[in-house]
Every structure is written in C-alpha cells, then in structure tokens.
Scaffold this motif. Structure first.
Motif, PDB file in Angstrom:
ATOM      1  N   LEU A  98       0.828  -1.211   0.000  1.00  0.00           N
ATOM      2  CA  LEU A  98       0.000   0.000   0.000  1.00  0.00           C
ATOM      3  C   LEU A  98       0.863   1.263   0.000  1.00  0.00           C
ATOM      4  N   GLN A 100       3.028   2.283   2.092  1.00  0.00           N
ATOM      5  CA  GLN A 100       2.921   2.975   3.386  1.00  0.00           C
ATOM      6  C   GLN A 100       4.275   3.461   3.884  1.00  0.00           C
ATOM      7  N   MET A 103       5.236  10.520   6.890  1.00  0.00           N
ATOM      8  CA  MET A 103       5.971  11.756   7.085  1.00  0.00           C
ATOM      9  C   MET A 103       5.970  12.124   8.561  1.00  0.00           C
ATOM     10  N   GLY A 128      -5.142   8.652   0.722  1.00  0.00           N
ATOM     11  CA  GLY A 128      -4.198   7.936   1.588  1.00  0.00           C
ATOM     12  C   GLY A 128      -3.600   8.819   2.660  1.00  0.00           C
ATOM     13  N   GLY A 130      -2.759   8.111   5.617  1.00  0.00           N
ATOM     14  CA  GLY A 130      -1.778   7.422   6.466  1.00  0.00           C
ATOM     15  C   GLY A 130      -1.986   7.774   7.926  1.00  0.00           C
ATOM     16  N   SER A 133      -0.463  13.099   8.985  1.00  0.00           N
ATOM     17  CA  SER A 133       0.442  14.239   9.181  1.00  0.00           C
ATOM     18  C   SER A 133       0.206  15.332   8.141  1.00  0.00           C
ATOM     19  N   GLU A 149      -8.946   6.525   2.727  1.00  0.00           N
ATOM     20  CA  GLU A 149      -7.866   5.618   3.162  1.00  0.00           C
ATOM     21  C   GLU A 149      -8.337   4.174   3.034  1.00  0.00           C
ATOM     22  N   LYS A 150      -7.517   3.374   2.365  1.00  0.00           N
ATOM     23  CA  LYS A 150      -7.894   1.980   2.127  1.00  0.00           C
ATOM     24  C   LYS A 150      -7.668   1.093   3.357  1.00  0.00           C
ATOM     25  N   ASP A 174     -11.071   2.168  -1.016  1.00  0.00           N
ATOM     26  CA  ASP A 174     -10.025   2.158  -2.038  1.00  0.00           C
ATOM     27  C   ASP A 174     -10.333   3.327  -2.987  1.00  0.00           C
ATOM     28  N   ILE A 175      -9.349   4.184  -3.180  1.00  0.00           N
ATOM     29  CA  ILE A 175      -9.600   5.379  -3.997  1.00  0.00           C
ATOM     30  C   ILE A 175     -10.010   5.004  -5.429  1.00  0.00           C
ATOM     31  N   LYS A 204       0.482  11.989  -1.834  1.00  0.00           N
ATOM     32  CA  LYS A 204       1.920  11.837  -1.880  1.00  0.00           C
ATOM     33  C   LYS A 204       2.182  10.586  -2.686  1.00  0.00           C
TER      34      LYS A 204
END
Ligand SMILES: C[S@@+](CC[C@H](N)C(=O)[O-])C[C@H]1O[C@@H](n2cnc3c(N)ncnc32)[C@H](O)[C@@H]1O
Length: 211
Positions: A98, A100, A103, A128, A130, A133, A149-150, A174-175, A204
């Motif tokens: 994914l 992952q 940051m 996403g 994550g 941040s 976010e998946k 899932d986008i 990102k």
C-alpha cells in the motif's frame, strides 16, 4: 511533483549495492521502529564529500535539515504515532503493497500545503492520509478535507487523531473504487456555495524501488 528533490536511501544495503535503482522507481517504505538519531554531517564538510546516508529510506531533501533529531521542532509526534498505530491490537508494520511510508516532519507538510496553494475554505480530497500528518497541515491551513484511506487501521488512526470535526471526513475505501459523485461532490458543493473555489486533490505519490 511539487518541486521537492529526493535523496535515495536504499532499503537493503547489500541488495542496493548489487542492483541498480531506477530514479523513477525508488523505494519509499519507512519503518516506524524507533531508531537512534543519526548524527548530522558537519556543516564544514563540503556537500560532495559528505558520507552517504544510511540505507532504508527516501526522503524529500528539504526534510533532511529540519528532521526532528536536529531540534527543528517541526516533527510530527513520532512516539505517539507509533503508540497509536500499535494500540489497535496488532503491531503495525507498514505495508509495502500500500506504499505505506509516513511523514514525521510537519514542516515538510506545511511546505507541501503552501506549494499546493491550499488556503482557508478550500476543499481537499486527500488520497491515503496514512497517519494524518499531511491532513494536520491541511486542516491547519483552514481546508475542509475528505480523506480516503484503504487501510482500516490507518483510517481509524486518523479518525482518532482528529476526533469529530466538520472540517474532516475520513472515508475507508479504495480510492480506485471511490465514488466521487456521491461522497465528494456534495461536500464540495456545500462548502463552495457562493464562491469560485474548486476542489484540490492531495496525494503523496508512492515511488517504488525495483530489486
Ligand atoms: C505514502 S502513505 C501516506 C502518508 C501520509 N500522507 C503522511 O504524510 O504520513 C500512503 C497511504 O495511502 C494508503 N493507500 C494506498 N493505496 C490506497 C488506495 N488504493 N486507496 C486509498 N488509500 C490507499 C496507504 O494505506 C497509506 O496510508
């Protein structure tokens, strides 16, 4: 894409010594295991003589001088991030499948938000989030964020982190299957009513290393 150069920090020293890293396909998986701070090179050392960075990661070059360990004071809370990730019944291991990587330097996120021209009242689709941040920087800029976010653990983490606020909607999906018309457009229309503002998308990009 936003004008940040990248330094390549190969994942596995032995592998990377043997195999060529394609600039367009570099690895971006960052371990969240605590590790000791790396001493920064002496400012007197000319850049071309500085020792190569340790293996394991790729970071925007602008992050290097403001990393948490150098007292830049702009880091996302590294240890609370790890605690949160591990508080959901499993030890969190970033999933390479994914893309992952997280940051930890909030200043880089602020620079990304500024470079994208995100401002008060904007509606941003973040793909996403994550650990959230970049989400934090987007919210601080006054944007309304729809974060897709998946990974259910990461979606929960972002919800927990920001709590209930009208400024943020976290959608666990899932986008590639995300239905923009039903989820995003109504928020965009509501927020942008009477203005000429339109949506901005934030992602990102995941850059992968070929071994
Ligand atoms: C590079 S990380 C995000 C880093 C985060 N923006 C930050 O600043 O720390 C990529 C994120 O995208 C998520 N992701 C990967 N594929 C996805 C997909 N198809 N749909 C939605 N999210 C996805 C991953 O679970 C991960 O949380």
């Amino acid at each position: 894409a936003l004008g940040f150069g990248f330094e390549v920090f190969p994942l596995n020293k032995n592998k990377c010594e043997k195999k060529k890293i394609l600039p367009s396909k570099m690895l971006a998986l960052t371990s969240l295991s605590p590790r000791p701070a790396r001493p920064s090179p002496s400012p007197a050392t000319p850049p071309h003589r500085r020792p190569p960075p340790p293996c394991g990661r790729i970071r925007p070059t602008s992050a290097v001088s403001t990393a948490a360990s150098d007292g830049g004071g702009a880091a996302d809370d590294y240890h609370s991030t790890i605690r949160s990730l591990n508080s959901h019944g499993r030890r969190h291991v970033p999933r390479k499948s994914l893309g992952q990587n997280y940051m930890l330097n909030a200043r880089v996120n602020e620079e990304l938000v500024a470079a994208a021209g995100v401002e008060e009242g904007d509606v941003v689709l973040e793909i996403g989030p994550g650990t959230g941040s970049l989400t934090a920087a987007l919210l601080a800029a006054g944007a309304t964020v729809v974060a897709v976010e998946k990974d259910k653990h990461m979606a929960t983490l972002v919800r927990d982190r920001f709590g209930s606020t009208e400024q943020l909607k976290v959608i666990e999906e899932d986008i590639t299957k995300f239905h923009v018309h039903s989820h995003f457009l109504p928020i965009l229309e509501e927020k942008s009513r009477g203005t000429k503002k339109y949506a901005k998308g934030c992602v990102k990009l995941t850059i992968q290393c070929q071994h």
